[in-house]
Design a protein around this motif. Structure first.
Motif, PDB file in Angstrom:
ATOM      1  N   ALA A  27     -75.101  59.607  40.691  1.00  0.00           N
ATOM      2  CA  ALA A  27     -74.844  58.726  39.553  1.00  0.00           C
ATOM      3  C   ALA A  27     -76.086  57.976  39.093  1.00  0.00           C
ATOM      4  CB  ALA A  27     -73.736  57.730  39.891  1.00  0.00           C
ATOM      5  N   GLY A  28     -77.116  57.875  39.958  1.00  0.00           N
ATOM      6  CA  GLY A  28     -78.365  57.247  39.540  1.00  0.00           C
ATOM      7  C   GLY A  28     -78.744  55.986  40.292  1.00  0.00           C
ATOM      8  N   LYS A  29     -78.073  55.679  41.406  1.00  0.00           N
ATOM      9  CA  LYS A  29     -78.386  54.456  42.151  1.00  0.00           C
ATOM     10  C   LYS A  29     -79.832  54.452  42.642  1.00  0.00           C
ATOM     11  CE  LYS A  29     -75.155  55.312  45.114  1.00  0.00           C
ATOM     12  NZ  LYS A  29     -74.650  56.579  44.609  1.00  0.00           N
ATOM     13  N   THR A  30     -80.255  55.494  43.280  1.00  0.00           N
ATOM     14  CA  THR A  30     -81.629  55.588  43.773  1.00  0.00           C
ATOM     15  C   THR A  30     -82.599  55.638  42.610  1.00  0.00           C
ATOM     16  OG1 THR A  30     -80.877  56.720  45.758  1.00  0.00           O
ATOM     17  CG2 THR A  30     -83.214  56.933  45.217  1.00  0.00           C
ATOM     18  N   ASN A  31     -82.213  56.269  41.527  1.00  0.00           N
ATOM     19  CA  ASN A  31     -83.051  56.356  40.339  1.00  0.00           C
ATOM     20  C   ASN A  31     -83.367  54.969  39.787  1.00  0.00           C
ATOM     21  OD1 ASN A  31     -83.679  57.023  37.352  1.00  0.00           O
ATOM     22  ND2 ASN A  31     -83.654  59.007  38.411  1.00  0.00           N
ATOM     23  N   ILE A  32     -82.424  54.052  39.876  1.00  0.00           N
ATOM     24  CA  ILE A  32     -82.643  52.681  39.410  1.00  0.00           C
ATOM     25  C   ILE A  32     -83.760  52.036  40.219  1.00  0.00           C
ATOM     26  CG2 ILE A  32     -81.618  50.373  39.287  1.00  0.00           C
ATOM     27  CD1 ILE A  32     -78.910  51.842  38.732  1.00  0.00           C
ATOM     28  N   LEU A  33     -83.670  52.132  41.534  1.00  0.00           N
ATOM     29  CA  LEU A  33     -84.690  51.517  42.391  1.00  0.00           C
ATOM     30  C   LEU A  33     -86.040  52.205  42.233  1.00  0.00           C
ATOM     31  CD1 LEU A  33     -82.473  50.932  45.539  1.00  0.00           C
ATOM     32  CD2 LEU A  33     -83.104  49.287  43.770  1.00  0.00           C
ATOM     33  N   ASP A  34     -86.044  53.525  42.155  1.00  0.00           N
ATOM     34  CA  ASP A  34     -87.299  54.256  41.939  1.00  0.00           C
ATOM     35  C   ASP A  34     -87.923  53.891  40.594  1.00  0.00           C
ATOM     36  OD1 ASP A  34     -87.089  55.520  44.375  1.00  0.00           O
ATOM     37  OD2 ASP A  34     -86.346  57.420  43.558  1.00  0.00           O
ATOM     38  N   SER A  35     -87.091  53.632  39.599  1.00  0.00           N
ATOM     39  CA  SER A  35     -87.594  53.265  38.275  1.00  0.00           C
ATOM     40  C   SER A  35     -88.303  51.915  38.300  1.00  0.00           C
ATOM     41  CB  SER A  35     -86.454  53.234  37.260  1.00  0.00           C
ATOM     42  OG  SER A  35     -85.955  54.539  37.058  1.00  0.00           O
ATOM     43  N   ILE A  36     -87.796  50.995  39.087  1.00  0.00           N
ATOM     44  CA  ILE A  36     -88.470  49.700  39.216  1.00  0.00           C
ATOM     45  C   ILE A  36     -89.864  49.906  39.808  1.00  0.00           C
ATOM     46  CG2 ILE A  36     -88.464  47.479  40.422  1.00  0.00           C
ATOM     47  CD1 ILE A  36     -85.365  47.543  40.123  1.00  0.00           C
ATOM     48  N   LYS A  37     -89.941  50.691  40.880  1.00  0.00           N
ATOM     49  CA  LYS A  37     -91.249  50.966  41.490  1.00  0.00           C
ATOM     50  C   LYS A  37     -92.174  51.675  40.509  1.00  0.00           C
ATOM     51  CE  LYS A  37     -90.036  53.288  45.085  1.00  0.00           C
ATOM     52  NZ  LYS A  37     -89.962  54.020  46.346  1.00  0.00           N
ATOM     53  N   LEU A  38     -91.667  52.686  39.821  1.00  0.00           N
ATOM     54  CA  LEU A  38     -92.481  53.451  38.878  1.00  0.00           C
ATOM     55  C   LEU A  38     -92.939  52.574  37.719  1.00  0.00           C
ATOM     56  CD1 LEU A  38     -93.672  56.162  38.019  1.00  0.00           C
ATOM     57  CD2 LEU A  38     -91.481  56.689  36.931  1.00  0.00           C
ATOM     58  N   GLY A  39     -92.054  51.739  37.214  1.00  0.00           N
ATOM     59  CA  GLY A  39     -92.407  50.852  36.117  1.00  0.00           C
ATOM     60  C   GLY A  39     -93.508  49.876  36.499  1.00  0.00           C
TER      61      GLY A  39
END
Length: 139
Positions: A44-56
């Motif tokens: 659903a994207g839970k890990t994607n949210i956290l990875d996006s913070i790091k990437l951003g």
């Protein structure tokens, strides 16, 4: 650093613009509950949210090994939503920070655009509404 809002546009499973309000202070009564929970099914994207913070925040530096520019752009291309006609993606982080003892509002935005075989990246940083130009995009 207190992250107040995360905006994802065409990142991973998130198509279009998706905004996560991460404020922990109740706007009506001022009560603070400093806990944010993300729930959802697998994929659903839970890990994607956290990875996006790091990437951003860190861009290419999120990778544990040194990566070439080509490898980084390939990794970014994989993170851009696979929807038809999607060529741009972005991560925007709104946060409060304390710098030299004073509170500041920061906005950090990384934007990517597919161009031919590659991906172009732009970095935009604002502090208290003023664009910061003294920071190189690779930092």
């Amino acid at each position: 650093m207190i992250i107040k809002k995360l905006e994802l546009e065409n990142i991973g499973p998130f198509f279009g613009q998706v905004t996560f309000d991460l404020e922990t202070k109740n706007k009506r009564n001022g009560e603070v509950k400093p806990l944010i929970l993300f729930g959802g099914k697998n994929g659903a994207g839970k890990t994607n949210i956290l990875d996006s913070i790091k990437l951003g925040l860190y861009g290419k530096r999120i990778f544990s090994r040194k990566v070439t520019e080509a490898d980084y752009k390939e990794a970014i291309a994989e993170r851009i939503h696979k929807g038809e006609g999607v060529v741009e993606a972005s991560i925007t982080i709104h946060m409060d920070v304390i710098h030299h003892g004073l509170p500041h509002e920061l906005l950090v935005e990384r934007r990517w655009k597919r161009k031919g075989d590659g991906v172009n990246e732009e970095l935009w940083i604002e502090e208290d509404g003023e664009v910061l130009t003294r920071i190189r995009s690779d930092h």
